[in-house]
Write a protein that holds these residues in place. Structure first.
Motif, PDB file in Angstrom:
ATOM      1  N   GLU A  56      10.999   2.479 -14.911  1.00  0.00           N
ATOM      2  CA  GLU A  56       9.922   3.412 -14.586  1.00  0.00           C
ATOM      3  C   GLU A  56       9.038   2.897 -13.451  1.00  0.00           C
ATOM      4  N   ALA A  57       9.259   1.649 -13.025  1.00  0.00           N
ATOM      5  CA  ALA A  57       8.398   1.031 -12.010  1.00  0.00           C
ATOM      6  C   ALA A  57       9.231   0.487 -10.852  1.00  0.00           C
ATOM      7  N   GLN A  58      10.309   1.163 -10.498  1.00  0.00           N
ATOM      8  CA  GLN A  58      11.213   0.612  -9.491  1.00  0.00           C
ATOM      9  C   GLN A  58      10.576   0.486  -8.116  1.00  0.00           C
ATOM     10  N   SER A  59       9.727   1.428  -7.742  1.00  0.00           N
ATOM     11  CA  SER A  59       9.073   1.317  -6.434  1.00  0.00           C
ATOM     12  C   SER A  59       8.130   0.125  -6.404  1.00  0.00           C
ATOM     13  N   ARG A  60       7.403  -0.100  -7.490  1.00  0.00           N
ATOM     14  CA  ARG A  60       6.487  -1.243  -7.523  1.00  0.00           C
ATOM     15  C   ARG A  60       7.236  -2.561  -7.619  1.00  0.00           C
ATOM     16  N   LEU A  61       8.350  -2.589  -8.345  1.00  0.00           N
ATOM     17  CA  LEU A  61       9.174  -3.785  -8.362  1.00  0.00           C
ATOM     18  C   LEU A  61       9.686  -4.110  -6.959  1.00  0.00           C
ATOM     19  N   THR A  62      10.127  -3.070  -6.255  1.00  0.00           N
ATOM     20  CA  THR A  62      10.577  -3.249  -4.881  1.00  0.00           C
ATOM     21  C   THR A  62       9.456  -3.791  -4.008  1.00  0.00           C
ATOM     22  N   ALA A  63       8.257  -3.213  -4.152  1.00  0.00           N
ATOM     23  CA  ALA A  63       7.117  -3.643  -3.343  1.00  0.00           C
ATOM     24  C   ALA A  63       6.779  -5.095  -3.606  1.00  0.00           C
ATOM     25  N   GLY A  64       6.666  -5.466  -4.884  1.00  0.00           N
ATOM     26  CA  GLY A  64       6.309  -6.836  -5.210  1.00  0.00           C
ATOM     27  C   GLY A  64       7.341  -7.828  -4.717  1.00  0.00           C
ATOM     28  N   TYR A  65       8.609  -7.508  -4.899  1.00  0.00           N
ATOM     29  CA  TYR A  65       9.688  -8.384  -4.443  1.00  0.00           C
ATOM     30  C   TYR A  65       9.670  -8.533  -2.927  1.00  0.00           C
ATOM     31  N   MET A  66       9.541  -7.404  -2.228  1.00  0.00           N
ATOM     32  CA  MET A  66       9.649  -7.441  -0.772  1.00  0.00           C
ATOM     33  C   MET A  66       8.404  -7.993  -0.084  1.00  0.00           C
TER      34      MET A  66
ATOM     35  N   LEU B  28       0.796  -1.231   0.000  1.00  0.00           N
ATOM     36  CA  LEU B  28       0.000   0.000   0.000  1.00  0.00           C
ATOM     37  C   LEU B  28       0.825   1.276   0.000  1.00  0.00           C
ATOM     38  N   LEU B  29       2.070   1.237   0.489  1.00  0.00           N
ATOM     39  CA  LEU B  29       2.868   2.456   0.609  1.00  0.00           C
ATOM     40  C   LEU B  29       4.009   2.541  -0.403  1.00  0.00           C
ATOM     41  N   VAL B  30       4.791   1.480  -0.533  1.00  0.00           N
ATOM     42  CA  VAL B  30       5.987   1.552  -1.378  1.00  0.00           C
ATOM     43  C   VAL B  30       5.671   1.925  -2.825  1.00  0.00           C
ATOM     44  N   PRO B  31       4.593   1.390  -3.441  1.00  0.00           N
ATOM     45  CA  PRO B  31       4.305   1.775  -4.835  1.00  0.00           C
ATOM     46  C   PRO B  31       4.091   3.265  -5.039  1.00  0.00           C
ATOM     47  N   LEU B  32       3.759   3.998  -3.991  1.00  0.00           N
ATOM     48  CA  LEU B  32       3.549   5.444  -4.127  1.00  0.00           C
ATOM     49  C   LEU B  32       4.809   6.166  -4.600  1.00  0.00           C
ATOM     50  N   GLY B  33       5.961   5.545  -4.443  1.00  0.00           N
ATOM     51  CA  GLY B  33       7.192   6.152  -4.921  1.00  0.00           C
ATOM     52  C   GLY B  33       7.221   6.336  -6.427  1.00  0.00           C
ATOM     53  N   ASP B  34       6.406   5.559  -7.174  1.00  0.00           N
ATOM     54  CA  ASP B  34       6.302   5.737  -8.620  1.00  0.00           C
ATOM     55  C   ASP B  34       5.301   6.821  -8.992  1.00  0.00           C
ATOM     56  N   LEU B  35       4.622   7.371  -7.989  1.00  0.00           N
ATOM     57  CA  LEU B  35       3.553   8.332  -8.251  1.00  0.00           C
ATOM     58  C   LEU B  35       3.831   9.707  -7.647  1.00  0.00           C
ATOM     59  N   LEU B  36       4.434   9.717  -6.453  1.00  0.00           N
ATOM     60  CA  LEU B  36       4.623  10.956  -5.702  1.00  0.00           C
ATOM     61  C   LEU B  36       6.104  11.303  -5.571  1.00  0.00           C
ATOM     62  N   ASP B  37       6.364  12.507  -5.123  1.00  0.00           N
ATOM     63  CA  ASP B  37       7.725  12.956  -4.827  1.00  0.00           C
ATOM     64  C   ASP B  37       8.283  12.096  -3.699  1.00  0.00           C
ATOM     65  N   ARG B  38       9.324  11.315  -3.998  1.00  0.00           N
ATOM     66  CA  ARG B  38       9.853  10.391  -2.994  1.00  0.00           C
ATOM     67  C   ARG B  38      10.418  11.132  -1.785  1.00  0.00           C
ATOM     68  N   ARG B  39      10.933  12.309  -1.986  1.00  0.00           N
ATOM     69  CA  ARG B  39      11.484  13.068  -0.860  1.00  0.00           C
ATOM     70  C   ARG B  39      10.400  13.355   0.175  1.00  0.00           C
ATOM     71  N   LYS B  40       9.271  13.867  -0.267  1.00  0.00           N
ATOM     72  CA  LYS B  40       8.178  14.144   0.658  1.00  0.00           C
ATOM     73  C   LYS B  40       7.652  12.863   1.279  1.00  0.00           C
ATOM     74  N   LEU B  41       7.606  11.810   0.476  1.00  0.00           N
ATOM     75  CA  LEU B  41       7.047  10.549   0.950  1.00  0.00           C
ATOM     76  C   LEU B  41       7.881   9.953   2.080  1.00  0.00           C
ATOM     77  N   VAL B  42       9.215   9.917   1.905  1.00  0.00           N
ATOM     78  CA  VAL B  42      10.047   9.286   2.929  1.00  0.00           C
ATOM     79  C   VAL B  42      10.101  10.127   4.202  1.00  0.00           C
ATOM     80  N   VAL B  43      10.037  11.433   4.070  1.00  0.00           N
ATOM     81  CA  VAL B  43      10.025  12.292   5.257  1.00  0.00           C
ATOM     82  C   VAL B  43       8.733  12.086   6.047  1.00  0.00           C
ATOM     83  N   LEU B  44       7.600  12.030   5.348  1.00  0.00           N
ATOM     84  CA  LEU B  44       6.310  11.830   6.026  1.00  0.00           C
ATOM     85  C   LEU B  44       6.271  10.474   6.718  1.00  0.00           C
ATOM     86  N   GLN B  45       6.732   9.433   6.038  1.00  0.00           N
ATOM     87  CA  GLN B  45       6.738   8.114   6.654  1.00  0.00           C
ATOM     88  C   GLN B  45       7.636   8.073   7.887  1.00  0.00           C
ATOM     89  N   SER B  46       8.754   8.771   7.829  1.00  0.00           N
ATOM     90  CA  SER B  46       9.654   8.806   8.990  1.00  0.00           C
ATOM     91  C   SER B  46       8.977   9.490  10.178  1.00  0.00           C
TER      92      SER B  46
END
Length: 425
Positions: A353-363, A85-103
């Motif tokens: 272009e889908a690295q966040s989703r690849l990471t999500a599926g793998y993990m 539910l969260l990791v795929p958002l990296g392919d959609l949103l600004d990863r900088r804002k995303l990782v700061v908010l999650q932290s």
């Protein structure tokens, strides 16, 4: 079969209409890679603090030894949901804002763990913490997206080295603080450190420019299943990940139980420091990515899986001497991290272009394996002792090795070949 690893398959157009991001033209600086490694290590540590503390957590909250393994299982369950539910958002949103908010949200979850007053509250807080701890994987995908294709495996290996050290230091710090200040202080300290790193990330990480065309969130999540259907390398390497992480958690989760009991009767500080025997895993992670860039990924995988199987021989001899266990942990952790980084370096080649989703599926498969290993091993230990745990671990390692051998010819060539610019390295 596609010959260009940077091109998306025809079926991917409907899943993601965004254009491919431009390739990186300059290498990541050493300082930025170090920041990714430190942030990833701190984030993943949150999911591992409990392992050397299971017995004192059980005593404090009046949980049985068989039930306390669910603390780790709840964390892994939350982690699995976060991956989807969260990791795929990296392919959609600004990863900088995303990782700061999650932290920042992780800080709240850690405080919830620290002030848990019952087993149910602890399990809920652990699940929430695991859900947010997937920011670790967001960091890996973020670093991979910034790296040039020919250095991607090496960058992933460097960041994963930080993750390995984070896991090892988590056990050492948790064990020492558990003896000095109690298990709750561990999570209070982690909350403060996580807040500090969130501020550093906000100032240091580069913002991302996302294209105007975006997938709706439900389609983004659904595209995870399309990736599994379209990418054979993802299917194969995800199953290997499930097996290797089930194998290592089969060892780590119940490890505190025989070490804290006679004849060893080790303190939690000693048990935590004992985990540093696996520091060789950081070496395996650091080098495996570069070897994969040079076309040696399959060879690295086979050797590393063989080492993981062999490691259970000395691990099973723990009742004779603790030195056997130290040797086994060193070998097992080296093999685990070498395979893990090789897996990631291979899957990141096929769909940049889908690295966040690849990471999500793998993990997700990592999480499934970890949950199985942590839950089953404590039950096996209660029923058959350390011999039973060792036999279970050896069986899982053997299955992983056989599966890898059976899928050698099925691996796409673009995932295993050497990248031209790395041959001179």
């Amino acid at each position: 079969m596609r010959l260009d690893p940077e091109a998306a398959p025809a079926g991917a157009a409907s899943a993601d209409a965004r254009p491919l991001p431009p390739p990186a033209t300059t290498p990541l600086s050493a300082g930025m890679i170090l920041l990714f490694a430190v942030a990833s290590g701190l984030a993943v540590a949150n999911a591992y603090f409990a392992q050397p503390l299971l017995d004192i957590i059980a005593d404090d909250l009046q949980l049985s030894r068989a039930t306390v393994g669910l603390v780790v299982g709840a964390t892994q369950l939350g982690y699995g949901l976060g991956l989807i539910l969260l990791v795929p958002l990296g392919d959609l949103l600004d990863r900088r804002k995303l990782v700061v908010l999650q932290s920042l949200l992780s800080v709240a979850a850690l405080i919830g763990v620290a002030f848990s007053g019952s087993g149910a509250m602890l399990l809920a807080a652990m699940a929430a913490m695991g859900f947010l701890a997937v920011v670790t994987q967001a960091f890996v995908a973020y670093a991979a997206s910034l790296a040039r294709p020919e250095e991607r495996g090496q960058v992933v290996g460097a960041v994963t080295s930080g993750i390995v050290l984070g896991i090892l230091l988590a056990r050492a710090i948790a064990g020492a603080m558990g003896d000095l200040s109690g298990w709750r202080a561990v999570y209070v300290l982690s909350a403060a450190a996580t807040l500090a790193i969130a501020l550093v990330l906000f100032k240091a990480l580069p913002p991302e420019r996302k294209p105007a065309t975006r997938l709706p969130y439900p389609r983004l999540i659904a595209s995870l299943f399309a990736l599994f259907r379209e990418e054979r390398v993802l299917r194969i390497r995800a199953i290997i990940a499930m097996l290797i992480f089930a194998d290592v958690t089969t060892l780590l989760t119940p490890l505190v139980l025989p070490l804290a009991a006679p004849p060893f009767s080790l303190s939690h500080t000693a048990i935590g420091l004992f985990g540093l025997a696996g520091a060789a895993g950081a070496l395996g992670a650091a080098r495996a990515g570069a070897w994969t860039d040079r076309g040696h990924g399959q060879r690295v995988t086979g050797i590393a899986l063989g080492l993981m199987l062999f490691a259970w021989l000395p691990i099973g001899l723990l009742p004779q001497s603790i030195l056997f266990l130290i040797a086994g942990v060193l070998i097992l952790d080296f093999g685990l991290q070498a395979v893990h980084v090789t897996n990631q370096a291979m899957i990141y080649r096929v769909r940049p272009e889908a690295q966040s989703r690849l990471t999500a599926g793998y993990m997700v498969f990592y999480s499934i394996g970890s949950a199985f290993g942590s839950s089953s091993s404590t039950l096996i230990y209660a029923w058959a002792g350390w011999t039973g745990v060792s036999l279970l671990g050896a069986a899982i390692a053997a299955i992983a090795l056989v599966f890898w051998a059976a899928t050698l010819k099925a691996m796409p060539i673009e995932a295993t070949r050497a990248l031209a610019s790395t041959r001179e390295a």
